[in-house]
Motif scaffolding. Structure first.
Motif, PDB file in Angstrom:
ATOM      1  N   ILE A 532       0.869  -1.175   0.000  1.00  0.00           N
ATOM      2  CA  ILE A 532       0.000   0.000   0.000  1.00  0.00           C
ATOM      3  C   ILE A 532       0.903   1.221   0.000  1.00  0.00           C
ATOM      4  N   TRP A 533       0.805   2.006  -1.058  1.00  0.00           N
ATOM      5  CA  TRP A 533       1.566   3.253  -1.137  1.00  0.00           C
ATOM      6  C   TRP A 533       0.645   4.411  -0.740  1.00  0.00           C
ATOM      7  N   GLU A 534       1.134   5.291   0.101  1.00  0.00           N
ATOM      8  CA  GLU A 534       0.317   6.394   0.612  1.00  0.00           C
ATOM      9  C   GLU A 534       1.077   7.708   0.506  1.00  0.00           C
ATOM     10  N   GLY A 535       0.324   8.783   0.320  1.00  0.00           N
ATOM     11  CA  GLY A 535       0.910  10.115   0.260  1.00  0.00           C
ATOM     12  C   GLY A 535      -0.058  11.058  -0.426  1.00  0.00           C
ATOM     13  N   VAL A 536       0.504  12.022  -1.158  1.00  0.00           N
ATOM     14  CA  VAL A 536      -0.326  12.967  -1.889  1.00  0.00           C
ATOM     15  C   VAL A 536       0.201  13.104  -3.310  1.00  0.00           C
ATOM     16  N   ILE A 537      -0.708  13.519  -4.203  1.00  0.00           N
ATOM     17  CA  ILE A 537      -0.330  13.816  -5.581  1.00  0.00           C
ATOM     18  C   ILE A 537      -0.595  15.285  -5.826  1.00  0.00           C
ATOM     19  N   GLN A 538       0.377  15.940  -6.449  1.00  0.00           N
ATOM     20  CA  GLN A 538       0.288  17.377  -6.689  1.00  0.00           C
ATOM     21  C   GLN A 538       0.582  17.637  -8.172  1.00  0.00           C
ATOM     22  N   PRO A 539      -0.458  17.727  -9.012  1.00  0.00           N
ATOM     23  CA  PRO A 539      -0.241  17.901 -10.454  1.00  0.00           C
ATOM     24  C   PRO A 539       0.457  19.220 -10.767  1.00  0.00           C
ATOM     25  N   GLU A 540       1.187  19.216 -11.852  1.00  0.00           N
ATOM     26  CA  GLU A 540       1.848  20.437 -12.327  1.00  0.00           C
ATOM     27  C   GLU A 540       0.945  21.235 -13.259  1.00  0.00           C
ATOM     28  N   HIS A 541      -0.100  20.575 -13.788  1.00  0.00           N
ATOM     29  CA  HIS A 541      -1.001  21.244 -14.732  1.00  0.00           C
ATOM     30  C   HIS A 541      -2.439  20.855 -14.429  1.00  0.00           C
ATOM     31  N   ASP A 542      -3.359  21.789 -14.691  1.00  0.00           N
ATOM     32  CA  ASP A 542      -4.781  21.456 -14.620  1.00  0.00           C
ATOM     33  C   ASP A 542      -5.099  20.406 -15.685  1.00  0.00           C
ATOM     34  N   GLY A 543      -6.106  19.579 -15.405  1.00  0.00           N
ATOM     35  CA  GLY A 543      -6.510  18.649 -16.452  1.00  0.00           C
ATOM     36  C   GLY A 543      -7.367  17.518 -15.945  1.00  0.00           C
ATOM     37  N   LYS A 544      -7.863  16.758 -16.914  1.00  0.00           N
ATOM     38  CA  LYS A 544      -8.558  15.507 -16.614  1.00  0.00           C
ATOM     39  C   LYS A 544      -7.569  14.373 -16.868  1.00  0.00           C
ATOM     40  N   TYR A 545      -7.252  13.651 -15.817  1.00  0.00           N
ATOM     41  CA  TYR A 545      -6.181  12.666 -15.885  1.00  0.00           C
ATOM     42  C   TYR A 545      -6.736  11.241 -15.962  1.00  0.00           C
ATOM     43  N   GLN A 546      -6.130  10.465 -16.838  1.00  0.00           N
ATOM     44  CA  GLN A 546      -6.459   9.049 -16.984  1.00  0.00           C
ATOM     45  C   GLN A 546      -5.295   8.236 -16.429  1.00  0.00           C
ATOM     46  N   ASP A 548      -3.413   4.455 -15.683  1.00  0.00           N
ATOM     47  CA  ASP A 548      -3.252   3.146 -16.319  1.00  0.00           C
ATOM     48  C   ASP A 548      -2.408   2.268 -15.398  1.00  0.00           C
ATOM     49  N   SER A 549      -3.052   1.268 -14.786  1.00  0.00           N
ATOM     50  CA  SER A 549      -2.331   0.364 -13.894  1.00  0.00           C
ATOM     51  C   SER A 549      -3.226  -0.801 -13.522  1.00  0.00           C
ATOM     52  N   ASP A 550      -2.606  -1.906 -13.095  1.00  0.00           N
ATOM     53  CA  ASP A 550      -3.355  -3.029 -12.546  1.00  0.00           C
ATOM     54  C   ASP A 550      -3.712  -2.798 -11.083  1.00  0.00           C
ATOM     55  N   ALA A 551      -3.146  -1.763 -10.478  1.00  0.00           N
ATOM     56  CA  ALA A 551      -3.365  -1.499  -9.063  1.00  0.00           C
ATOM     57  C   ALA A 551      -4.711  -0.825  -8.820  1.00  0.00           C
ATOM     58  N   GLN A 552      -5.151  -0.867  -7.559  1.00  0.00           N
ATOM     59  CA  GLN A 552      -6.303  -0.058  -7.143  1.00  0.00           C
ATOM     60  C   GLN A 552      -5.775   1.309  -6.725  1.00  0.00           C
ATOM     61  N   ILE A 553      -6.349   2.350  -7.291  1.00  0.00           N
ATOM     62  CA  ILE A 553      -5.907   3.717  -7.013  1.00  0.00           C
ATOM     63  C   ILE A 553      -7.068   4.490  -6.411  1.00  0.00           C
ATOM     64  N   ILE A 576      -2.342   3.824  -3.374  1.00  0.00           N
ATOM     65  CA  ILE A 576      -2.191   2.844  -4.445  1.00  0.00           C
ATOM     66  C   ILE A 576      -1.969   1.487  -3.793  1.00  0.00           C
ATOM     67  N   SER A 577      -2.840   0.521  -4.104  1.00  0.00           N
ATOM     68  CA  SER A 577      -2.765  -0.793  -3.462  1.00  0.00           C
ATOM     69  C   SER A 577      -2.582  -1.882  -4.513  1.00  0.00           C
ATOM     70  N   MET A 578      -1.700  -2.833  -4.211  1.00  0.00           N
ATOM     71  CA  MET A 578      -1.447  -3.920  -5.144  1.00  0.00           C
ATOM     72  C   MET A 578      -1.019  -5.164  -4.378  1.00  0.00           C
ATOM     73  N   GLN A 579      -1.588  -6.289  -4.745  1.00  0.00           N
ATOM     74  CA  GLN A 579      -1.169  -7.574  -4.186  1.00  0.00           C
ATOM     75  C   GLN A 579      -0.499  -8.406  -5.271  1.00  0.00           C
ATOM     76  N   PHE A 580       0.684  -8.868  -4.961  1.00  0.00           N
ATOM     77  CA  PHE A 580       1.428  -9.720  -5.881  1.00  0.00           C
ATOM     78  C   PHE A 580       1.313 -11.153  -5.359  1.00  0.00           C
ATOM     79  N   ALA A 581       0.252 -11.840  -5.778  1.00  0.00           N
ATOM     80  CA  ALA A 581      -0.042 -13.180  -5.284  1.00  0.00           C
ATOM     81  C   ALA A 581      -0.041 -14.159  -6.453  1.00  0.00           C
ATOM     82  N   ASP A 582       0.725 -15.223  -6.316  1.00  0.00           N
ATOM     83  CA  ASP A 582       0.784 -16.233  -7.371  1.00  0.00           C
ATOM     84  C   ASP A 582      -0.580 -16.884  -7.578  1.00  0.00           C
ATOM     85  N   ASN A 583      -0.790 -17.368  -8.789  1.00  0.00           N
ATOM     86  CA  ASN A 583      -2.052 -18.004  -9.147  1.00  0.00           C
ATOM     87  C   ASN A 583      -1.838 -19.515  -9.233  1.00  0.00           C
TER      88      ASN A 583
END
Length: 885
Positions: A532-546, A548-553, A576-583
């Motif tokens: 689990i990654w924690e913190g803040v995000i501070q964009p450099e530009h205004d916008g609508k951001y998309q 792309d990741s397998d993680a939960q954000i 940002i949360s991600m589990q690396f679990a074998d299948n």
């Protein structure tokens, strides 16, 4: 009467037990390396129970501990580098390797791939890791014919020509399998047998009706060469039906052709899930019961069941034997074939029996392999047009524009490994010229909401709070151990995992870009963990951001499922949360297949306006466009304008990119276009309106470096097209029509944009003095010589192509057909005489019954820089040879 029956049962059981015990006490012939290998295999299989034998027919075969047989998963990939097993050298995608027209270099590439494969295998063996993608049985190459430009998987093939495909397939297979007379280096697999090249959306249910003539003339020749000339160890049967029979249950294909005609003695595996297709109501649905499908497939000659999400249909073979649907002797035969491969790979002998086991891990991504992939990349680039602008001079300011300019995806293609040192076109040009001499804009999306310029989330915008409340770069990563539970919901075959209450490791991570070969918690290879990654995000530009990741954000406590509006300079809590679990079900590791990243892109920017502004301050525009393996490929969930589940419905550039190019044209600046695609593109407008065009296919991790050297003349282009680039799809039959009429250069009757075999360079090599016999006896090879003169200042790696016409054939034959090729260095200002030999088997035609007939009559031979209808004067030589019976 009951007592007599009971006594008989006890006696029978006792006999079976004592017989088994006697068997266990007998010498372990299979462990004796002095005994012939086939005898050892038979001995081992004879010791297995029926249940144990059936278990060995799954791609993820379980261990038989009492016989010291370790678990093994046959599924591995090496299409253009060791794939899905962590970091490996990524060579050009197969279609790019074909564009090299260089069987010797391809053999060298395959040898490098098998070096890395052996190193990885022994590394994983030492760690007792037996997941999918860690073995030595590689399901490559794909030698299907790229007969229709709409096929999304065509990028995996060597193009549209049976001769070129066969020659390159042989070179690749030999490089994978090595030259040890006693052991295989790796086991190559020729796939998909047969008549398999789209559509992707219906491949599990389609029945492809093909004439004997087309079958033997187009669809089978490369497989024949793979077996007879390369001794390929394995063959994969296809999903589709052929003339009514599932390919994995076709006696005609697997018995009559593969085993009887070609003499194949290796093993056959199903494409993954193909046996389920026999009984799946949504697929072929030709039998009702899994046991019947399993028995049918094994009887026809399919030895191994790749099951994937269908698990293994072959698990029903025990019931099939019980009910008399199949004899156990056929199961023995299949298992013996499978173990013969494993024995030939040295898996039951000590490592000192073969020098392959000594290949070290540092060969992976070694300097020599990096140089080789750059050379292959350069050799695969095809110069389609040049009005004289190339090579560029370094005194010009360059604007690099386009959605693929900084897109790592287009370097890699599909079935790829994690690259060691990926270099995008933008990065390559920045390194070559210096960043100060380059300006850049992505210019547009690739198509719709798919972007090529998404960037890694990193410490420019990610922060965590220190104890004093101030912000510092990076997110706080909390790493947890995972405990795996039991499946309770059988509608979702995924084992649940539970994270530890407290993190086992806490650290600051500066960028959301990771390759975990080992667990950060305990340093175990491919270990499982959650973060689990924690913190803040501070964009450099205004916008609508998309994102792309397998993680939960989560941003501001809300899970990101769509674009998110963010303000410049404002801080937003991010998790940002991600589990690396074998299948366990698929027997796959969570962390080997691809790099873990979190990327984002501002979708509200006016990219075209930005690009025009960048272009206006430059002297020349390098426009990097095309499509990507995210929208063309194998059975993909993509439904966009021009794209249908991995295939294409048209072959034009996406509208967004067409509009971008037209806007750039209006600036008046010269444009050099670089097109990335795994398939042919209708570049009609660009051919008329830009100054130069380079077709890049998907050229591997060294793309940017190789491309820069080509554009600036440090390297001379030498690639040639392995497919025809058509102007449009007018006149094409339906995609699922497998008749070869009006398909590929051999039968197409229309006007094309760039022909098969086309490619320009910076040299001026002319052909003269073709020496060919005037007569030839039927059944003899044809050897000719021709002189090449290079009058330019550039050394050429010249591809010479030999085509034939057979006007006296009594049946329909290709209007022209490639029968030999050679790639030779011709130094600037020198002359070289080369010899080409067409073997007797190539001086034949296929009659309407599928029989190969030695040609007699006038043979027209053309030797030069391309097809006779397209090669310019002095670039081709012509001879007529009378072939007598």
């Amino acid at each position: 009467m009951k007592k007599i029956l009971l006594a008989a049962a006890i006696s029978s059981t006792f006999t079976a037990i004592t017989s088994f015990a006697s068997d266990e006490a007998s010498p372990a012939i299979y462990q004796d390396t002095s005994v012939e290998m086939q005898t050892r295999v038979k001995d081992l299989v004879s010791r297995m129970t029926l249940e144990e034998k059936i278990g060995q027919m799954y791609n993820d075969a379980p261990a038989i501990e009492r016989l010291n047989v370790p678990a093994y998963d046959y599924w591995n990939e090496a299409l253009h580098g060791v794939a899905r097993a962590g970091q490996a050298t990524v060579f050009p995608q197969a279609i790019g390797l074909a564009a090299m027209w260089d069987d010797e270099m391809l053999h060298t590439v395959a040898t490098a791939i098998s070096d890395e494969a052996r190193a990885k295998y022994h590394f994983y063996q030492r760690e007792d890791i037996r997941y999918r993608y860690t073995g030595l049985t590689f399901w490559s190459p794909n030698i299907n014919i790229f007969r229709d430009p709409r096929w999304g998987r065509g990028q995996e093939t060597y193009g549209e020509d049976p001769f070129l495909t066969g020659e390159l397939g042989v070179a690749f297979i030999k490089g994978l399998q090595g030259d040890n007379p006693d052991y295989l280096k790796t086991a190559a697999t020729a796939k998909h047998f047969a008549v398999h090249n789209g559509p992707e959306i219906s491949r599990h249910s389609d029945n492809y009706v093909v004439s004997d003539k087309d079958l033997y003339d187009t669809y089978l020749p490369a497989f024949k060469k793979a077996v007879e000339e390369a001794d390929v160890e394995a063959v994969m049967c296809a999903y589709n039906r052929v003339n009514g029979m599932p390919a994995c249950g076709s006696d005609m294909l697997l018995k009559e052709v593969l085993r009887d005609e070609y003499g194949f003695d290796g093993h056959v595996m199903s494409d993954c899930g193909a046996i389920r297709d026999f009984y799946d109501p949504k697929a072929h649905n030709v039998v009702e019961a899994p046991a019947a499908a399993a028995a049918w497939a094994v009887k026809s000659g399919t030895d191994l069941n790749c099951g994937t999400g269908a698990l293994s249909t072959f698990a029903n073979l025990g019931f099939a034997v019980q009910k008399g649907l199949i004899d156990e002797a056929l199961i023995d035969q299949a298992v013996e074939r499978l173990f013969m491969t494993r024995f030939k790979l040295g898996m039951f002998d000590s490592d000192d029996k073969t020098n392959y086991a000594a290949i070290p891990m540092d060969v992976v991504g070694s300097d020599s392999h990096m140089k080789l992939t750059e050379a292959a990349s350069a050799s695969s680039l095809v110069l389609l047009k040049n009005n004289g602008i190339l090579p560029l001079t370094s005194d010009k300011k360059v604007a690099v524009i386009g959605p693929n300019a900084n897109n790592e995806d287009v370097l890699l293609g599909n079935y790829n490994g994690i690259p060691i040192n990926p270099v995008t076109p933008l990065q390559g040009l920045e390194t070559y010229l210096g960043k100060d001499n380059i300006t850049y804009s992505p210019g547009s999306a690739i198509i719709d909401d798919i972007y090529g310029h998404a960037e890694i989330l990193d410490s420019r915008v990610l922060f965590h709070k220190k104890d004093d409340g101030s912000l510092a770069p990076g997110l706080t990563g909390k790493y947890y151990s995972l405990a795996q539970g039991q499946i309770s919901d059988y509608t979702q075959l995924t084992f649940p995992v539970t994270a530890s209450d407290q993190p086992q490791l806490t650290r600051i991570d500066k960028a959301m870009d990771f390759y975990f070969e080992r667990s950060p918690i305990d340093d175990s290879v491919l270990g499982n963990f959650g973060v689990i990654w924690e913190g803040v995000i501070q964009p450099e530009h205004d916008g609508k951001y998309q994102f792309d990741s397998d993680a939960q954000i989560k941003i501001d406590g809300k899970t990101v499922t769509d674009t998110v509006a963010l303000k410049a300079g404002k801080t937003y809590p991010i998790t940002i949360s991600m589990q690396f679990a074998d299948n366990k079900v698929s027997n796959t590791s969570a962390i080997t297949r691809k790099q873990f990243t979190v990327r984002w892109v501002n979708t509200s920017e006016d990219l075209q306006q930005q690009a025009v502004g960048v272009a206006s301050n430059a002297d020349v525009i390098v426009a990097v466009v095309g499509i990507t393996p995210r929208i063309e490929g194998e059975e993909m969930p993509v439904k966009l304008d021009g794209f249908n589940y991995g295939d294409r419905t048209d072959i034009d550039l996406p509208d967004e990119q067409q509009a971008l190019l037209m806007a750039l044209k209006k600036t008046g600046k010269p444009v050099v276009l670089v097109n990335f695609s795994g398939s042919a593109m209708a570049l009609n407008w660009t051919d008329e309106n830009v100054d130069a065009i380079v077709q890049a296919f998907y050229p591997g991790e060294a793309t940017g470096t190789a491309l820069a050297k080509i554009l600036y003349g440090e390297s001379n282009p030498s690639g040639r097209l392995p497919v025809t680039f058509y102007r449009d799809l007018n006149g094409f039959a339906d995609f699922d029509d497998y008749a070869m009429d009006n398909r590929t250069y051999r039968y197409f009757r229309g006007n094309v944009l760039y022909p098969f075999g086309h490619g320009l360079d910076y040299s001026d090599v002319t052909y003269s003095d073709l020496q060919a016999p005037s007569t030839l006896q039927s059944g003899e090879p044809l050897s000719v010589t021709v002189t090449l003169e290079n009058a330019s200042d550039f050394t050429a790696d010249q591809v010479t192509q030999a085509y034939v016409k057979m006007p006296d054939a009594p049946t329909r034959v290709p209007r022209v057909a490639l029968k030999a090729f050679s790639k030779d260095q011709v130094k600037a200002g020198t002359t070289e005489t080369i010899t080409l030999t067409i073997v007797a088997d190539e001086l034949t035609y296929v009659d309407d019954n599928g029989e190969s007939v030695a040609y007699t009559g006038s043979l027209h031979l053309f030797v030069g820089n391309g097809q006779p209808a397209h090669a310019k004067e002095k670039k081709i030589q012509h001879a007529v040879i009378d072939i007598a019976q």
